[in-house]
Design a protein around this motif. Structure first.
Motif, PDB file in Angstrom:
ATOM      1  N   LYS A  73       0.826  -1.212   0.000  1.00  0.00           N
ATOM      2  CA  LYS A  73       0.000   0.000   0.000  1.00  0.00           C
ATOM      3  C   LYS A  73       0.857   1.256   0.000  1.00  0.00           C
ATOM      4  N   LEU A  74       1.966   1.241   0.725  1.00  0.00           N
ATOM      5  CA  LEU A  74       2.858   2.399   0.708  1.00  0.00           C
ATOM      6  C   LEU A  74       3.422   2.636  -0.682  1.00  0.00           C
ATOM      7  N   ASN A  75       3.679   1.578  -1.411  1.00  0.00           N
ATOM      8  CA  ASN A  75       4.233   1.716  -2.760  1.00  0.00           C
ATOM      9  C   ASN A  75       3.267   2.387  -3.729  1.00  0.00           C
ATOM     10  N   ILE A  76       1.987   2.447  -3.374  1.00  0.00           N
ATOM     11  CA  ILE A  76       0.985   3.116  -4.221  1.00  0.00           C
ATOM     12  C   ILE A  76       0.985   4.629  -3.964  1.00  0.00           C
ATOM     13  N   VAL A  77       1.421   5.014  -2.776  1.00  0.00           N
ATOM     14  CA  VAL A  77       1.406   6.428  -2.360  1.00  0.00           C
ATOM     15  C   VAL A  77       2.484   7.210  -3.099  1.00  0.00           C
ATOM     16  N   ARG A  78       2.140   8.439  -3.489  1.00  0.00           N
ATOM     17  CA  ARG A  78       3.132   9.315  -4.142  1.00  0.00           C
ATOM     18  C   ARG A  78       4.293   9.567  -3.193  1.00  0.00           C
ATOM     19  N   LYS A  79       5.483   9.481  -3.713  1.00  0.00           N
ATOM     20  CA  LYS A  79       6.685   9.662  -2.894  1.00  0.00           C
ATOM     21  C   LYS A  79       7.239  11.079  -2.960  1.00  0.00           C
ATOM     22  N   ASP A  80       6.735  11.877  -3.892  1.00  0.00           N
ATOM     23  CA  ASP A  80       7.298  13.205  -4.136  1.00  0.00           C
ATOM     24  C   ASP A  80       6.535  14.335  -3.458  1.00  0.00           C
ATOM     25  N   VAL A  81       5.568  14.017  -2.604  1.00  0.00           N
ATOM     26  CA  VAL A  81       4.829  15.046  -1.860  1.00  0.00           C
ATOM     27  C   VAL A  81       5.033  14.798  -0.366  1.00  0.00           C
ATOM     28  N   PRO A  82       4.858  15.832   0.448  1.00  0.00           N
ATOM     29  CA  PRO A  82       5.002  15.628   1.893  1.00  0.00           C
ATOM     30  C   PRO A  82       3.967  14.623   2.409  1.00  0.00           C
ATOM     31  N   ILE A  83       4.422  13.755   3.296  1.00  0.00           N
ATOM     32  CA  ILE A  83       3.556  12.766   3.930  1.00  0.00           C
ATOM     33  C   ILE A  83       3.484  13.105   5.415  1.00  0.00           C
ATOM     34  N   TYR A  84       2.274  13.148   5.941  1.00  0.00           N
ATOM     35  CA  TYR A  84       2.038  13.415   7.356  1.00  0.00           C
ATOM     36  C   TYR A  84       1.510  12.122   7.949  1.00  0.00           C
ATOM     37  N   ILE A  85       2.260  11.528   8.871  1.00  0.00           N
ATOM     38  CA  ILE A  85       1.947  10.193   9.350  1.00  0.00           C
ATOM     39  C   ILE A  85       1.750  10.216  10.862  1.00  0.00           C
ATOM     40  N   TYR A  86       0.757   9.440  11.312  1.00  0.00           N
ATOM     41  CA  TYR A  86       0.502   9.386  12.754  1.00  0.00           C
ATOM     42  C   TYR A  86      -0.118   8.062  13.161  1.00  0.00           C
ATOM     43  N   CYS A  87      -0.061   7.807  14.478  1.00  0.00           N
ATOM     44  CA  CYS A  87      -0.704   6.645  15.088  1.00  0.00           C
ATOM     45  C   CYS A  87      -1.168   7.079  16.486  1.00  0.00           C
ATOM     46  N   ARG A  88      -1.364   6.155  17.369  1.00  0.00           N
ATOM     47  CA  ARG A  88      -1.862   6.498  18.705  1.00  0.00           C
ATOM     48  C   ARG A  88      -0.771   7.126  19.576  1.00  0.00           C
ATOM     49  N   SER A  89       0.418   6.541  19.575  1.00  0.00           N
ATOM     50  CA  SER A  89       1.459   7.021  20.487  1.00  0.00           C
ATOM     51  C   SER A  89       2.733   7.484  19.790  1.00  0.00           C
ATOM     52  N   GLY A  90       2.885   7.199  18.514  1.00  0.00           N
ATOM     53  CA  GLY A  90       4.076   7.601  17.780  1.00  0.00           C
ATOM     54  C   GLY A  90       5.039   6.464  17.492  1.00  0.00           C
ATOM     55  N   VAL A  91       4.807   5.294  18.077  1.00  0.00           N
ATOM     56  CA  VAL A  91       5.714   4.163  17.865  1.00  0.00           C
ATOM     57  C   VAL A  91       5.536   3.571  16.468  1.00  0.00           C
ATOM     58  N   ARG A  92       4.316   3.244  16.095  1.00  0.00           N
ATOM     59  CA  ARG A  92       4.071   2.677  14.761  1.00  0.00           C
ATOM     60  C   ARG A  92       4.419   3.674  13.668  1.00  0.00           C
ATOM     61  N   SER A  93       4.054   4.938  13.888  1.00  0.00           N
ATOM     62  CA  SER A  93       4.334   5.931  12.850  1.00  0.00           C
ATOM     63  C   SER A  93       5.833   6.147  12.674  1.00  0.00           C
TER      64      SER A  93
END
Length: 113
Positions: A73-93
């Protein structure tokens, strides 16, 4: 003796460099929302679908970090734009951000906490 001192100093300076600083940036909540709202990019929630459906940031896409097809699924995401990533506590992200760097993403903002 001076040569050894300079060599050790150089090794220390190189090892202290933050190699992730250009691609991964860990940011606090206020900065995360400010950037995600004002800059074109993609917001990714890496929590489970159950966590995602219990509440998420508006406009976020859910890509479950624990899913077998997470990398696909990550390979489908555009790599040339900023990505903002989060989870519950910051460990997974944080782990997801490291994976994204390996996959060639150019800028990943990781929400801390």
């Amino acid at each position: 003796m001076n040569f050894l001192f300079y060599l050790l100093s150089l090794i220390f300076l190189i090892s202290c460099g933050d190699t992730n600083s250009q691609i991964i940036e860990n940011i606090e909540v206020s900065q995360f929302h400010q950037l995600a709202n004002n800059v074109d990019g993609i917001i990714i929630d890496v929590r489970t679908p159950k966590e995602f459906h219990s509440g998420h940031i508006k406009g976020a896409t859910n890509i479950d970090f624990y899913a077998d097809n997470f990398t696909e699924k990550l390979n489908i995401v555009r790599k040339d734009v900023p990505i903002y990533i989060y989870c519950r506590s910051g460990v997974r992200s944080s782990s997801a951000a490291d994976k994204m760097e390996e996959l060639g993403f150019t800028k990943v903002y990781n929400l801390l906490g």
